[in-house]
Design a protein around this motif. Structure first.
Motif, PDB file in Angstrom:
ATOM      1  N   ILE A 167      40.243  -6.034  42.943  1.00  0.00           N
ATOM      2  CA  ILE A 167      39.587  -5.400  41.794  1.00  0.00           C
ATOM      3  C   ILE A 167      40.055  -3.956  41.646  1.00  0.00           C
ATOM      4  CG2 ILE A 167      37.377  -4.622  40.865  1.00  0.00           C
ATOM      5  CD1 ILE A 167      36.102  -7.064  42.255  1.00  0.00           C
ATOM      6  N   TYR A 168      40.089  -3.229  42.746  1.00  0.00           N
ATOM      7  CA  TYR A 168      40.485  -1.816  42.697  1.00  0.00           C
ATOM      8  C   TYR A 168      41.909  -1.670  42.159  1.00  0.00           C
ATOM      9  CZ  TYR A 168      42.033   2.763  44.290  1.00  0.00           C
ATOM     10  OH  TYR A 168      42.564   4.024  44.335  1.00  0.00           O
ATOM     11  N   ILE A 169      42.824  -2.418  42.729  1.00  0.00           N
ATOM     12  CA  ILE A 169      44.232  -2.303  42.328  1.00  0.00           C
ATOM     13  C   ILE A 169      44.426  -2.735  40.877  1.00  0.00           C
ATOM     14  CG2 ILE A 169      46.562  -3.184  42.718  1.00  0.00           C
ATOM     15  CD1 ILE A 169      45.693  -1.188  44.844  1.00  0.00           C
ATOM     16  N   ASP A 170      43.846  -3.861  40.498  1.00  0.00           N
ATOM     17  CA  ASP A 170      44.067  -4.380  39.145  1.00  0.00           C
ATOM     18  C   ASP A 170      43.419  -3.515  38.076  1.00  0.00           C
ATOM     19  OD1 ASP A 170      45.634  -6.456  40.002  1.00  0.00           O
ATOM     20  OD2 ASP A 170      44.025  -7.937  40.015  1.00  0.00           O
ATOM     21  N   ARG A 171      42.201  -3.046  38.320  1.00  0.00           N
ATOM     22  CA  ARG A 171      41.530  -2.224  37.310  1.00  0.00           C
ATOM     23  C   ARG A 171      42.264  -0.896  37.102  1.00  0.00           C
ATOM     24  NH1 ARG A 171      40.010  -6.435  36.726  1.00  0.00           N
ATOM     25  NH2 ARG A 171      37.889  -7.292  36.725  1.00  0.00           N
ATOM     26  N   LEU A 172      42.667  -0.276  38.172  1.00  0.00           N
ATOM     27  CA  LEU A 172      43.366   1.007  38.025  1.00  0.00           C
ATOM     28  C   LEU A 172      44.751   0.825  37.422  1.00  0.00           C
ATOM     29  CD1 LEU A 172      41.046   2.012  40.008  1.00  0.00           C
ATOM     30  CD2 LEU A 172      42.719   3.730  40.730  1.00  0.00           C
ATOM     31  N   GLY A 208      50.478 -10.813  35.785  1.00  0.00           N
ATOM     32  CA  GLY A 208      50.202 -11.788  34.746  1.00  0.00           C
ATOM     33  C   GLY A 208      48.945 -11.482  33.956  1.00  0.00           C
ATOM     34  N   ALA A 209      48.042 -10.693  34.543  1.00  0.00           N
ATOM     35  CA  ALA A 209      46.797 -10.352  33.867  1.00  0.00           C
ATOM     36  C   ALA A 209      46.923  -9.106  33.011  1.00  0.00           C
ATOM     37  CB  ALA A 209      45.684 -10.152  34.897  1.00  0.00           C
ATOM     38  N   LEU A 210      48.044  -8.403  33.106  1.00  0.00           N
ATOM     39  CA  LEU A 210      48.226  -7.193  32.313  1.00  0.00           C
ATOM     40  C   LEU A 210      48.466  -7.552  30.852  1.00  0.00           C
ATOM     41  CD1 LEU A 210      50.580  -5.163  34.695  1.00  0.00           C
ATOM     42  CD2 LEU A 210      48.133  -4.833  34.342  1.00  0.00           C
TER      43      LEU A 210
END
Length: 258
Positions: free
Chosen positions: A143-148, A198-200
């Motif tokens: 969560i931390y890596i993806d959100r930032l 892939g979620a970006l």
């Protein structure tokens, strides 16, 4: 006999020349150049408060402040909740760098009388809540890596727009500084090895993508360089190499006949 030997050696010399020419023609561009230099550090810009201040400039100063308001506590959580040493180091670095960027941003806001928020916005608070309630350290890390990483990807083009368009030298300097921070943070986050690319969000399609658009610049460049439109450089090189081989074979036959 001596003359005949010289004739027999001539084709070998031609074959050697052919090999050299082919190696030169087919070698990748840039193989003979030195190693790539490091990324240059942009020089400092003057900031004397000169130039008109737009609404977009003011909004940019507020957004820089908002970024720090949630990324600093998020980085602190990474140091506390993560069990991955790399994620802990990333959180520590990003939080510390945002403290510096926030100080620069607050100074600019005071100079122009821009009111800054003191709390994250609703979206940012939601991301912090996700991190706080993550059931495991591994899920927190993701969560931390993806959100930032997603947030930095959104602010990156916004910074570029302000850097390229602002009339005010204070904002221009702040945008350049923010740009350096954001690029560093994106690289730090990606160094974790767990970014879900892939979620970006994907980039918008270029204008006219629905039809067979013609790149006039490429056509002009091809015309000026003598290249054939629609034919790639490797194909042209192979054709030239084939012609060279044919010429050498013909020459060898002539020598053998003599």
């Amino acid at each position: 006999m001596i003359a005949n030997r010289s004739y027999r050696r001539s084709p070998r010399w031609l074959v050697g020349a052919l090999a050299t020419a082919l190696a030169f023609m087919l070698a990748p561009a840039g193989t003979a150049t030195a190693a790539e230099p490091g990324v240059p550090v942009p020089p400092g810009l003057t900031a004397q408060g000169k130039g008109a201040l737009s609404l977009a400039d003011r909004d940019f100063v507020i957004k820089v402040r908002l970024a720090g308001l949630w990324e600093i506590p998020a980085g602190n959580m990474a140091m506390e909740k993560s069990k991955d040493a790399r994620v802990q180091e990333i959180g520590k670095s990003i939080a510390a760098q945002h403290v510096v960027l926030d100080r620069l941003d607050v100074a600019v806001a005071k100079k122009f009388g821009i009111a800054l928020p003191n709390l994250p916005n609703n979206d940012q608070q939601g991301w912090l809540n996700e991190m706080e309630t993550a059931p495991s350290s591994e899920q927190f890390d993701q969560i931390y890596i993806d959100r930032l990483r997603a947030a930095h990807g959104k602010i990156f083009p916004a910074i570029a727009t302000i850097r390229a368009s602002t009339r005010n030298d204070e904002i221009r300097k702040l945008a350049q500084e923010a740009n350096q921070f954001v690029m560093t943070h994106m690289s730090l986050l990606e160094s974790s090895g767990i970014v879900d690319y892939g979620a970006l969000p994907t980039a918008p399609a270029p204008a006219g993508a629905g039809g067979p658009a013609v790149d006039t610049a490429m056509v002009a460049a091809a015309s000026n360089s003598g290249a054939m439109p629609g034919v790639s450089t490797p194909v042209i090189l192979i054709v030239l190499a084939g012609a060279l081989i044919a010429g050498v074979v013909t020459t060898m036959r002539i020598f053998r006949t003599r």
